[in-house]
Scaffold this active site. Structure first.
Site, mmCIF file in Angstrom:
data_model
loop_
_atom_site.group_PDB
_atom_site.id
_atom_site.type_symbol
_atom_site.label_atom_id
_atom_site.label_comp_id
_atom_site.label_asym_id
_atom_site.label_seq_id
_atom_site.Cartn_x
_atom_site.Cartn_y
_atom_site.Cartn_z
ATOM 1 N N LYS A 13 0.840 -1.215 0.000
ATOM 2 C CA LYS A 13 0.000 0.000 0.000
ATOM 3 C C LYS A 13 0.869 1.257 0.000
ATOM 4 C CE LYS A 13 -2.060 -1.202 3.891
ATOM 5 N NZ LYS A 13 -1.378 -2.477 4.168
ATOM 6 N N ARG A 88 -10.115 0.509 8.049
ATOM 7 C CA ARG A 88 -9.578 -0.816 8.285
ATOM 8 C C ARG A 88 -10.640 -1.770 8.826
ATOM 9 N NH1 ARG A 88 -3.897 -0.148 8.555
ATOM 10 N NH2 ARG A 88 -2.827 -1.971 9.287
ATOM 11 N N ARG A 127 11.854 -5.805 5.145
ATOM 12 C CA ARG A 127 11.562 -4.385 4.883
ATOM 13 C C ARG A 127 12.425 -3.439 5.732
ATOM 14 N NH1 ARG A 127 5.599 -2.026 5.546
ATOM 15 N NH2 ARG A 127 5.773 -2.967 7.614
ATOM 16 N N ARG A 160 10.794 -1.626 11.261
ATOM 17 C CA ARG A 160 9.684 -1.303 12.146
ATOM 18 C C ARG A 160 9.591 -2.289 13.308
ATOM 19 N NH1 ARG A 160 4.481 -0.022 8.455
ATOM 20 N NH2 ARG A 160 3.475 -1.402 9.973
ATOM 21 N N ARG A 171 -0.762 -9.327 13.264
ATOM 22 C CA ARG A 171 -1.321 -8.328 12.330
ATOM 23 C C ARG A 171 -2.117 -9.025 11.221
ATOM 24 N NH1 ARG A 171 4.000 -5.539 10.727
ATOM 25 N NH2 ARG A 171 2.776 -4.392 9.207
HETATM 26 P P1 AP5 Z 1 4.817 -1.681 1.896
HETATM 27 O O1 AP5 Z 1 4.491 -0.814 0.740
HETATM 28 O O2 AP5 Z 1 5.581 -1.082 3.027
HETATM 29 O O3 AP5 Z 1 3.505 -2.451 2.399
HETATM 30 P P2 AP5 Z 1 2.222 -1.919 3.181
HETATM 31 O O4 AP5 Z 1 1.017 -2.531 2.533
HETATM 32 O O5 AP5 Z 1 2.259 -0.437 3.309
HETATM 33 O O6 AP5 Z 1 2.436 -2.661 4.560
HETATM 34 P P3 AP5 Z 1 2.325 -2.121 6.056
HETATM 35 O O7 AP5 Z 1 3.087 -3.099 6.923
HETATM 36 O O8 AP5 Z 1 2.679 -0.684 6.178
HETATM 37 O O9 AP5 Z 1 0.794 -2.300 6.307
HETATM 38 P P4 AP5 Z 1 0.069 -2.307 7.626
HETATM 39 O O10 AP5 Z 1 -1.304 -2.103 7.127
HETATM 40 O O11 AP5 Z 1 0.263 -3.496 8.499
HETATM 41 O O12 AP5 Z 1 0.749 -1.124 8.478
HETATM 42 P P5 AP5 Z 1 0.273 0.309 8.902
HETATM 43 O O13 AP5 Z 1 1.458 1.155 9.030
HETATM 44 O O14 AP5 Z 1 -0.867 0.748 8.069
HETATM 45 O O15 AP5 Z 1 5.651 -2.937 1.320
HETATM 46 C C1 AP5 Z 1 6.150 -3.956 2.183
HETATM 47 C C2 AP5 Z 1 7.523 -4.453 1.702
HETATM 48 O O16 AP5 Z 1 7.353 -5.139 0.468
HETATM 49 C C3 AP5 Z 1 8.547 -3.326 1.408
HETATM 50 O O17 AP5 Z 1 9.818 -3.796 1.794
HETATM 51 C C4 AP5 Z 1 8.476 -3.126 -0.113
HETATM 52 O O18 AP5 Z 1 9.708 -2.680 -0.658
HETATM 53 C C5 AP5 Z 1 8.126 -4.543 -0.587
HETATM 54 N N1 AP5 Z 1 7.266 -4.554 -1.792
HETATM 55 C C6 AP5 Z 1 6.196 -3.762 -2.040
HETATM 56 N N2 AP5 Z 1 5.610 -4.081 -3.218
HETATM 57 C C7 AP5 Z 1 6.337 -5.119 -3.726
HETATM 58 C C8 AP5 Z 1 6.224 -5.898 -4.927
HETATM 59 N N3 AP5 Z 1 5.260 -5.672 -5.828
HETATM 60 N N4 AP5 Z 1 7.135 -6.883 -5.115
HETATM 61 C C9 AP5 Z 1 8.117 -7.125 -4.205
HETATM 62 N N5 AP5 Z 1 8.273 -6.413 -3.042
HETATM 63 C C10 AP5 Z 1 7.386 -5.426 -2.815
HETATM 64 O O19 AP5 Z 1 -0.334 0.017 10.355
HETATM 65 C C11 AP5 Z 1 0.508 -0.325 11.445
HETATM 66 C C12 AP5 Z 1 -0.318 -0.415 12.718
HETATM 67 O O20 AP5 Z 1 -0.934 0.856 12.998
HETATM 68 C C13 AP5 Z 1 -1.496 -1.399 12.672
HETATM 69 O O21 AP5 Z 1 -1.084 -2.720 13.010
HETATM 70 C C14 AP5 Z 1 -2.414 -0.797 13.743
HETATM 71 O O22 AP5 Z 1 -1.962 -1.093 15.031
HETATM 72 C C15 AP5 Z 1 -2.245 0.702 13.520
HETATM 73 N N6 AP5 Z 1 -3.222 1.238 12.539
HETATM 74 C C16 AP5 Z 1 -2.942 1.754 11.304
HETATM 75 N N7 AP5 Z 1 -4.065 2.145 10.679
HETATM 76 C C17 AP5 Z 1 -5.083 1.859 11.533
HETATM 77 C C18 AP5 Z 1 -6.504 2.002 11.456
HETATM 78 N N8 AP5 Z 1 -7.092 2.505 10.365
HETATM 79 N N9 AP5 Z 1 -7.237 1.591 12.527
HETATM 80 C C19 AP5 Z 1 -6.660 1.092 13.639
HETATM 81 N N10 AP5 Z 1 -5.322 0.914 13.774
HETATM 82 C C20 AP5 Z 1 -4.545 1.292 12.734
HETATM 83 MG MG MG Z 2 2.463 0.928 4.910
#
Ligand code: AP5
Ligand code: MG
Length: 218
Positions: A13, A88, A127, A160, A171
């Site tokens: 994402k 989410r 990552r 992270r 997660r």
């Molecule tokens: P990346 O682009 O970083 O993936 P991502 O989908 O952004 O993954 P996240 O881990 O950030 O998602 P998340 O939803 O768990 O975390 P968030 O910060 O939102 O890519 C991942 C890796 O893959 C990278 O190394 C990249 O280079 C590689 N890659 C990407 N595309 C590729 C491809 N096509 N091929 C090969 N490699 C590739 O949330 C964290 C925490 O915050 C949650 O657990 C929760 O506690 C809280 N939180 C966040 N939002 C909410 C909400 N709305 N409600 C409640 N709690 C929330």
């Molecule tokens: Mg992200």
């Protein structure tokens, strides 16, 4: 254009939002980045968020929704925005729908980036993220030009705290139980477009841009 990017932890994402925001001139709003920013400032909200994030659980809806709605009201979002990580669950989607509805706005596109669980685990364990601009890298598939430094801003790269095997498993569980119903909610509303997230980073962004430019709302 107002766009929601849905997908599991590690689906890409943040990677895709960063690429398409530049192409389509949209603001990028990442709920996780906003929460990590609040943590690094040591605010009360940040401390509360930390206690949930380190366990891989969702932060309470009202806390996250408040942050997001405040961010959407900032002037750079007038040109349109990409929501990454919010909503989410179905309750958050309803809060968003009603807040936008109050301003005569809607979400134009919901894109679901689909990736298998084994691929998610290898992406998250390799990552690295820029501590300044949050750009994501990967030690195998997306290496920075200089080890440990961000290509875009020279910031230091870090891993992270919630990318440990145990927290990633939690997660993913939370994603399946709380976010997958949201995928069905948007599918039933006829708003969901599914994209194969297991192509190369470039391949995924090309498909995303084809979908977004193809529906005439850019
Ligand atoms: P990346 O682009 O970083 O993936 P991502 O989908 O952004 O993954 P996240 O881990 O950030 O998602 P998340 O939803 O768990 O975390 P968030 O910060 O939102 O890519 C991942 C890796 O893959 C990278 O190394 C990249 O280079 C590689 N890659 C990407 N595309 C590729 C491809 N096509 N091929 C090969 N490699 C590739 O949330 C964290 C925490 O915050 C949650 O657990 C929760 O506690 C809280 N939180 C966040 N939002 C909410 C909400 N709305 N409600 C409640 N709690 C929330
Ligand atoms: Mg992200």
């Amino acid at each position: 254009m107002r766009l929601v990017l849905l997908g599991a932890p590690g689906a890409g994402k943040g990677t895709q939002a960063d690429l398409i925001r530049r192409e389509l001139d949209l603001a990028h709003i990442a709920s996780g980045d906003l929460l990590r920013d609040a943590q690094s400032k040591g605010s009360e909200l940040g401390l509360l968020a930390k206690s949930y994030m380190e366990k891989g659980q969702l932060v309470p809806d009202e806390t996250v929704a408040g942050l997001i709605l405040e961010r959407i009201a900032e002037p750079d979002c007038d040109k349109g925005f990409i929501l990454d990580g919010f909503p989410r669950n179905v309750d958050q989607a309803e809060v968003l729908r009603s807040a936008l509805g109050g301003k005569n706005m809607i979400i134009d596109n919901v894109i679901y980036i689909k990736v298998s669980e084994s691929e998610l685990l290898s992406r998250l364990s390799g990552r690295w993220i820029c501590q300044e601009c949050q750009a994501p890298y990967h030690e195998v598939t997306s290496r920075p030009r200089i080890e440990g430094k961000c290509d875009k801003c020279g910031g230091k790269l870090y891993q992270r705290a919630d990318d440990t095997v145990e927290t990633v498993k939690k997660r993913l569980e939370v994603y399946l139980s709380q976010t997958m119903p949201l995928v069905e909610y948007y599918r039933e509303n006829g708003q969901l477009v599914e994209v194969d997230g297991e192509q190369s980073i470039q391949g995924v962004s090309e498909e995303l841009l084809r979908v977004l430019k193809g529906n005439g709302s850019t």
